[in-house]
Design an enzyme around this catalytic site. Structure first.
Site, PDB file in Angstrom:
ATOM      1  N   LYS A 192       0.868  -1.184   0.000  1.00 17.42           N
ATOM      2  CA  LYS A 192       0.000   0.000   0.000  1.00 17.42           C
ATOM      3  C   LYS A 192       0.907   1.238   0.000  1.00 17.42           C
ATOM      4  O   LYS A 192       1.362   1.694   1.043  1.00 17.42           O
ATOM      5  CB  LYS A 192      -0.892  -0.033   1.251  1.00 17.42           C
ATOM      6  CG  LYS A 192      -2.000   0.985   1.232  1.00 17.42           C
ATOM      7  CD  LYS A 192      -1.532   2.284   1.847  1.00 17.42           C
ATOM      8  CE  LYS A 192      -2.554   3.365   1.783  1.00 17.42           C
ATOM      9  NZ  LYS A 192      -2.021   4.580   1.150  1.00 17.42           N
ATOM     10  N   GLU A 267       9.197   1.995  10.814  1.00 18.55           N
ATOM     11  CA  GLU A 267      10.279   2.947  10.499  1.00 18.55           C
ATOM     12  C   GLU A 267       9.638   4.320  10.558  1.00 18.55           C
ATOM     13  O   GLU A 267       8.892   4.689   9.648  1.00 18.55           O
ATOM     14  CB  GLU A 267      10.850   2.671   9.103  1.00 18.55           C
ATOM     15  CG  GLU A 267      11.432   1.291   8.897  1.00 18.55           C
ATOM     16  CD  GLU A 267      12.789   1.115   9.571  1.00 18.55           C
ATOM     17  OE1 GLU A 267      13.439   2.139   9.869  1.00 18.55           O
ATOM     18  OE2 GLU A 267      13.187  -0.028   9.813  1.00 18.55           O
ATOM     19  N   CYS A 302      13.437  11.480   6.513  1.00 14.91           N
ATOM     20  CA  CYS A 302      13.340  11.018   7.904  1.00 14.91           C
ATOM     21  C   CYS A 302      14.649  11.224   8.657  1.00 14.91           C
ATOM     22  O   CYS A 302      14.656  11.519   9.840  1.00 14.91           O
ATOM     23  CB  CYS A 302      12.921   9.554   7.944  1.00 14.91           C
ATOM     24  SG  CYS A 302      14.070   8.460   7.098  1.00 14.91           S
ATOM     25  N   GLU A 403       9.365  16.648  15.072  1.00 15.84           N
ATOM     26  CA  GLU A 403       9.820  16.488  13.686  1.00 15.84           C
ATOM     27  C   GLU A 403       9.104  17.522  12.822  1.00 15.84           C
ATOM     28  O   GLU A 403       7.880  17.624  12.846  1.00 15.84           O
ATOM     29  CB  GLU A 403       9.489  15.079  13.180  1.00 15.84           C
ATOM     30  CG  GLU A 403      10.030  14.853  11.784  1.00 15.84           C
ATOM     31  CD  GLU A 403       9.668  13.491  11.195  1.00 15.84           C
ATOM     32  OE1 GLU A 403       8.489  13.102  11.281  1.00 15.84           O
ATOM     33  OE2 GLU A 403      10.562  12.828  10.647  1.00 15.84           O
TER      34      GLU A 403
HETATM   35  P1  NAD Z   1       1.983   8.994   7.100  1.00 17.99           P
HETATM   36  O1  NAD Z   1       2.134   8.272   8.385  1.00 17.99           O
HETATM   37  O2  NAD Z   1       0.980  10.078   7.027  1.00 17.99           O
HETATM   38  O3  NAD Z   1       1.578   7.962   5.927  1.00 17.99           O
HETATM   39  C1  NAD Z   1       2.369   6.840   5.631  1.00 17.99           C
HETATM   40  C2  NAD Z   1       1.496   5.780   4.958  1.00 17.99           C
HETATM   41  O4  NAD Z   1       0.512   5.334   5.891  1.00 17.99           O
HETATM   42  C3  NAD Z   1       0.733   6.259   3.727  1.00 17.99           C
HETATM   43  O5  NAD Z   1       0.714   5.233   2.767  1.00 17.99           O
HETATM   44  C4  NAD Z   1      -0.657   6.501   4.274  1.00 17.99           C
HETATM   45  O6  NAD Z   1      -1.682   6.409   3.304  1.00 17.99           O
HETATM   46  C5  NAD Z   1      -0.782   5.396   5.289  1.00 17.99           C
HETATM   47  N1  NAD Z   1      -1.752   5.638   6.362  1.00 17.99           N
HETATM   48  C6  NAD Z   1      -2.249   6.821   6.794  1.00 17.99           C
HETATM   49  N2  NAD Z   1      -3.109   6.617   7.814  1.00 17.99           N
HETATM   50  C7  NAD Z   1      -3.147   5.288   8.034  1.00 17.99           C
HETATM   51  C8  NAD Z   1      -3.834   4.449   8.976  1.00 17.99           C
HETATM   52  N3  NAD Z   1      -4.642   4.971   9.904  1.00 17.99           N
HETATM   53  N4  NAD Z   1      -3.607   3.127   8.930  1.00 17.99           N
HETATM   54  C9  NAD Z   1      -2.754   2.585   8.029  1.00 17.99           C
HETATM   55  N5  NAD Z   1      -2.087   3.316   7.097  1.00 17.99           N
HETATM   56  C10 NAD Z   1      -2.277   4.650   7.120  1.00 17.99           C
HETATM   57  O7  NAD Z   1       3.439   9.520   6.696  1.00 17.99           O
HETATM   58  P2  NAD Z   1       3.874  10.411   5.462  1.00 17.99           P
HETATM   59  O8  NAD Z   1       3.428  11.812   5.656  1.00 17.99           O
HETATM   60  O9  NAD Z   1       3.509   9.720   4.199  1.00 17.99           O
HETATM   61  O10 NAD Z   1       5.476  10.337   5.593  1.00 17.99           O
HETATM   62  C11 NAD Z   1       6.232  11.187   6.411  1.00 17.99           C
HETATM   63  C12 NAD Z   1       6.680  10.467   7.668  1.00 17.99           C
HETATM   64  O11 NAD Z   1       7.372   9.272   7.324  1.00 17.99           O
HETATM   65  C13 NAD Z   1       7.670  11.291   8.476  1.00 17.99           C
HETATM   66  O12 NAD Z   1       7.350  11.194   9.834  1.00 17.99           O
HETATM   67  C14 NAD Z   1       9.002  10.620   8.193  1.00 17.99           C
HETATM   68  O13 NAD Z   1       9.986  10.799   9.187  1.00 17.99           O
HETATM   69  C15 NAD Z   1       8.589   9.193   8.067  1.00 17.99           C
HETATM   70  N6  NAD Z   1       9.600   8.428   7.329  1.00 17.99           N
HETATM   71  C16 NAD Z   1      10.368   7.531   8.017  1.00 17.99           C
HETATM   72  C17 NAD Z   1      11.368   6.827   7.348  1.00 17.99           C
HETATM   73  C18 NAD Z   1      12.237   5.831   8.070  1.00 17.99           C
HETATM   74  O14 NAD Z   1      12.867   5.014   7.400  1.00 17.99           O
HETATM   75  N7  NAD Z   1      12.323   5.856   9.390  1.00 17.99           N
HETATM   76  C19 NAD Z   1      11.553   7.037   5.982  1.00 17.99           C
HETATM   77  C20 NAD Z   1      10.756   7.956   5.322  1.00 17.99           C
HETATM   78  C21 NAD Z   1       9.768   8.651   6.004  1.00 17.99           C
END
Ligand code: NAD
Length: 497
Positions: A192, A267, A302, A403
């Site tokens: 997803k 992550e 991240c 963050e």
């Molecule tokens: P997000 O948590 O909003 O969304 C991530 C994914 O989760 C998307 O596919 C989204 O559609 C899905 N999602 C949203 N709500 C959900 C729910 N209730 N249940 C299941 N899935 C759901 O994050 P984002 O804005 O897409 O990404 C930014 C974040 O990701 C930042 O906090 C960043 O630090 C983190 N990030 C971490 C790493 C790492 O390797 N540690 C790498 C890249 C990004």
């Protein structure tokens, strides 16, 4: 500055189908599509199929059948490795197209897609690397505990059906970090991707489909997190969820999986420090930190080292160089090779980042560069934020604790090694830290004292063969290297009498 149209760049790539992959078939979404709005011009350029709970159920059902009854989990490793190598080759062949799709996904500047971790070589190497792990996952044998006791050995077996959920900021690499080890382990997948950057993931789905995996082994569902993500997480036929994204959503997923004893890897975000000592290479430290925060994805990374902790004698010098670096950011069409910085992914996110800057100023921080305003030279459209250097920051302020995910650096002085370490560790997060010093003893001592999943000494990087993960609120588990494939394997102990 005048605006431009990103529509004209749609021809630079072959767009993937606006469909989802279930059991080897491409199908339409049942819900209203999610508009993919490009962050440089706010134009809607793609309709992301709106997956619903029913589509998720069908995909999970297909993955379940493929795991329980199909050949994938039982296939000789040599044969499974061939599929992964085929996918790796297909990604390499499609490199230029994937690069263009990435700029259409999230405005990654074309000038930055050449960086190893941003382009197609990194995901291709992940599939190759995990193809190589398939025949190297071995168990252990144990001596008898007492005379006449059984002989004991362990084997590693695939976890089962896995749900892989990824964010928008590095969609191709982050999806590959999950799919490659999951497939290598013998798991079947329901992926997803983020609805905010769907193109590279859908194209990856196409390339995987063209590798002719048995039906149901790899499925891909798009749509809103609240529709698709929650349905995937709550489906009890999913044995494990591996999630990359925000801490807030990661926490919800961990609770939901925990309630049914489902396995989970997370992550999540970070508030990573870079410690710059007076004997360190200041130019290198500034280029690494500001390069990540102000150029490329403009801090939407991240592992962005957003807290620059500087030994006091070189504080003014470092601040001056960071301010100078902020001027290197240029804005506009991501396909223009002179453009170096990206806009924020959405208007809401741009407003959030500017809100963080305004609040920091209210809390007592001073702006040495940038501020909560549109950057000079940015086009009239798009979610651009000024590269911002904040000084007079106390580490307890919200801007130093939360963050931000944007081009905002807090620069904080320290007077002793112990104080630097204390400030560095004074955060709920623990993702990626860096230390800049020429003193090897200090580098090792400070690196060991930092509570972070990854520490860079005079550098920072991410590689397919080395584990990457966070501690504290930055996550659970690791990706890449042997640790990455072990996340998709259970251990079985056999006793033979
Ligand atoms: P997000 O948590 O909003 O969304 C991530 C994914 O989760 C998307 O596919 C989204 O559609 C899905 N999602 C949203 N709500 C959900 C729910 N209730 N249940 C299941 N899935 C759901 O994050 P984002 O804005 O897409 O990404 C930014 C974040 O990701 C930042 O906090 C960043 O630090 C983190 N990030 C971490 C790493 C790492 O390797 N540690 C790498 C890249 C990004």
């Amino acid at each position: 500055m005048a605006t431009f149209s990103i529509q004209s760049q749609l021809d630079s790539a072959t767009l993937p189908p606006a469909k989802m992959l279930i059991d080897g078939q491409w199908i339409e979404g049942a819900l209203e599509p999610v508009r993919h709005v490009h962050p440089t011009t706010d134009e809607a350029i793609f309709d992301v199929p709106g997956g619903d709970a029913q589509a998720v159920g069908a995909a999970v059902g297909a993955a379940r059948r493929a795991f329980d009854d199909g050949p994938w989990a039982r296939m000789p490793g040599r044969e499974r490795a061939r599929y992964l190598r085929r996918i790796a080759d297909a990604i390499r062949e499609d490199a230029d197209n994937l690069a263009a799709l990435l700029s259409l996904d999230n405005a990654t500047p074309a000038a930055f897609v050449g960086y190893y971790q941003m382009g197609a070589e990194y995901p291709a190497d992940l599939f190759d690397s995990y193809a190589g792990w398939i025949d190297k996952i071995t168990g252990e044998t144990y001596p008898q505990w007492e005379a006449d006791q059984p002989f004991v050995f362990t084997t590693h077996e695939p976890v089962g059906v896995v749900g892989l959920i990824t964010p928008w900021n590095a969609p191709l690499g982050l999806m590959s970090q999950k799919v490659a080890p999951a497939l290598a382990a013998g798991c079947t997948v329901v992926a997803k991707p983020s609805e905010m950057a769907p193109l590279t993931s859908l194209r990856l789905g196409e390339l995987i489909a063209e590798a002719d995996l048995p039906p149901g082994v790899f499925n891909l569902i798009t749509g809103a997190g609240t529709d698709v993500g929650t349905a995937l997480v709550s489906d009890r036929r999913v044995d494990k969820v591996s999630f990359t994204g925000s801490r807030a959503v990661g926490g919800q997923i961990a609770s939901s999986m925990g309630a049914r004893i489902g396995r989970v890897s997370l992550e999540l975000g970070g508030k990573s420090p870079a410690l710059v000592f007076a004997d360190g290479d200041i130019g290198l430290a500034v280029a690494m930190a500001a390069g990540n925060a102000f150029l490329g994805l403009s801090g939407q990374v991240c592992v962005c080292q957003s807290r620059i902790l500087v030994e006091r004698p070189i504080y003014d010098d470092v601040v001056g160089q960071l301010v100078g670096f902020a001027a290197a950011a240029s804005y506009g069409d991501p396909f223009d090779p002179t453009v170096t910085a990206a806009p924020m992914i959405s208007v809401a996110h741009m407003n959030r980042v500017n809100g963080h800057i305004s609040r920091a100023v209210k809390d007592g921080a001073a702006v040495a560069a940038g501020g909560a305003k549109r950057p000079a030279g940015a086009p009239d459209s798009g979610n651009f934020v000024s590269p911002t250097v904040l000084v007079d920051v106390d580490n307890s302020m919200a801007v130093a604790q939360e963050e931000i995910f944007g081009p905002v650096l807090c620069v904080i002085p320290f007077d002793s090694e112990d104080e630097g370490i204390r400030i560095a560790n004074d955060t709920e997060y623990g993702l990626g830290a860096a230390v800049y010093t020429k003193d090897v003893s200090r580098a090792v001592r400070v690196g060991a004292a930092l509570r972070a999943g990854n520490v860079g000494i005079n550098t920072w990087t991410l590689q397919p063969h080395a584990p990457f993960g966070g501690v504290k609120q930055s996550g659970l588990g690791a990706e890449n290297g042997r640790a990455g494939i072990m996340e998709y394997l259970d251990t079985k102990t056999t006793f033979i009498r």
